[in-house]
Structure formats: C-alpha cells, structure tokens
Write a protein that holds these residues in place. Sequence first.
Motif, PDB file in Angstrom:
ATOM      1  N   LYS A   1      33.941  12.460 -21.248  1.00 34.91           N
ATOM      2  CA  LYS A   1      33.045  13.061 -20.253  1.00 34.91           C
ATOM      3  C   LYS A   1      31.637  13.096 -20.844  1.00 34.91           C
ATOM      4  O   LYS A   1      31.486  13.254 -22.059  1.00 34.91           O
TER       5      LYS A   1
ATOM      6  N   ARG B   1      28.642  15.427 -14.002  1.00 34.41           N
ATOM      7  CA  ARG B   1      29.514  15.133 -15.146  1.00 34.41           C
ATOM      8  C   ARG B   1      30.118  13.753 -14.893  1.00 34.41           C
ATOM      9  O   ARG B   1      30.732  13.529 -13.841  1.00 34.41           O
TER      10      ARG B   1
ATOM     11  N   GLU C   1      22.656  16.771 -13.108  1.00 34.47           N
ATOM     12  CA  GLU C   1      23.543  17.634 -12.306  1.00 34.47           C
ATOM     13  C   GLU C   1      24.975  17.126 -12.265  1.00 34.47           C
ATOM     14  O   GLU C   1      25.836  17.701 -11.598  1.00 34.47           O
TER      15      GLU C   1
ATOM     16  N   ARG D   1      28.406  18.518 -10.514  1.00 31.02           N
ATOM     17  CA  ARG D   1      29.043  19.769 -10.973  1.00 31.02           C
ATOM     18  C   ARG D   1      29.043  20.831  -9.879  1.00 31.02           C
ATOM     19  O   ARG D   1      29.577  21.902 -10.062  1.00 31.02           O
TER      20      ARG D   1
ATOM     21  N   ASP E   1      27.768  14.865 -19.716  1.00 29.58           N
ATOM     22  CA  ASP E   1      26.918  15.553 -18.744  1.00 29.58           C
ATOM     23  C   ASP E   1      25.563  14.870 -18.695  1.00 29.58           C
ATOM     24  O   ASP E   1      24.910  14.678 -19.726  1.00 29.58           O
TER      25      ASP E   1
END
Length: 188
Positions: free
Chosen positions: A131, A138, A136, A58, A133
Amino acid sequence: MSSFTRLESMEGFYYTLHPKPTVVLITLCPNGRFNAMPASWNMPVSEEPPTVAVAVSRETYTFECLEHHPEATINVPHSGLADVVYSLGSTSGRDVDKIKKFNLKLESSEIVKPPRWSDAIASLEGRVHAKLDVGEVRLYVFEILAVHVKRDLYTRWGWDFTKTNILLHGAGRTFYHVGRMIRAQKLA
Ligand SMILES: Cc1cc2nc3c(=O)[nH]c(=O)nc-3n(C[C@H](O)[C@H](O)[C@H](O)COP(=O)(O)O)c2cc1C
C-alpha cells in the motif's frame, strides 16, 4: 511558438489519460456486508507475481473495508452494465447495502472471502500485497491469486470484441466502449 496550451489549472488533469477501463471492487466490510465500488484508476503492475494496483480514496467505505479485510475481487463489467456501475459509484456502502439495492448477483470466490459479481466478464481474486498513501488516496497493490473469465468471450490475447465490450470511463456519467481495432506496422 508551441502547438500546446498549458492548462490554467490542474483540475481534471487526469482526463488527458481517460477513458480508462473500469473495474468493480467487491470487499468485505466492518459491518459484516459485502460492498461494491467502481474504480477506473487501476492498472496491472507486475507479471511475476501477478499484481494489480487500484487507487482508492480514503473517503470511501471501500477504504475502510480493505483495512478491515485486505482482500477484494476485481470484477470487469461489460459495457452493458454502465447504469449499475455508475450507480454503484455514486452511492456509498456506508449508507446503504448496495448489493441489495442494485440487485447484484454474487457467487463465492475460490480463495478470497469477497465473492465475485456473476454479471462481470472477469473476476480477479486479490489480496493486498503493498500500500502507498498518495494525497487523498491509498494505492493498493493486490497480488492476484486466481482469475476467472467468461470462457466464450476471452481469447489468448484478451477480449473478443466481436462478442463483448468493456466499460471505459470518460468523465462523470460518460462511458465509452472499445472501437475499431488498429494493427500497427513496425516502422523501419
Ligand atoms: C466509473 C467510476 C470510476 C470511479 N473510479 C474510482 C477510483 O478509481 N478510485 C476511487 O477512489 N473512486 C472512484 N470512483 C468513485 C467511487 O466509486 C465512489 O466514491 C463510491 O461511491 C465509493 O463507494 P463506497 O463508499 O461504497 O466504497 C469512481 C466512480 C465511478 C462512477
């Protein structure tokens, strides 16, 4: 008594899984430009629909670009492109127009807005399908809408390694290419 040694730290734990085939994601960014970023943390996910997952930090500009426009081309460079791939991966499109700086030749895709890299040996047109998360990163799962290959280098079973090679990322500036073929015997 075990023949293994437990690593003292998790730093670089993933090198146990390297080298990894490297792709270059081309995206359309909020500044109106296309951007190119190498990613070796990538994998096919499903055949139906055809999908490929790519772990994108990200902190990268590519992350912002994918949030701005959820499509990418996933370009497969040959091993002769190590210098430009490494350079694309050590500069950010936030600061500089990497397409211009590294003189990347682009051509229009069929379905998605981001173009393909003419020097690549394959270019997959992807649209974000899911997607996730994680830390850190995605993790983007792209549905693959079309695949383009350099026809003379590609066979039903993949690359003809007598004619070309792919870029496997080791660590830092270190890359490998695919070596000798091994044909497994089925154990009785
Ligand atoms: C060979 C190589 C593989 C890389 N793989 C990844 C990856 O899988 N995921 C990632 O987030 N960054 C990866 N990076 C780092 C990004 O490419 C790097 O942060 C890049 O400068 C981001 O560009 P951007 O800010 O223009 O998007 C890799 C770098 C190199 C050189």
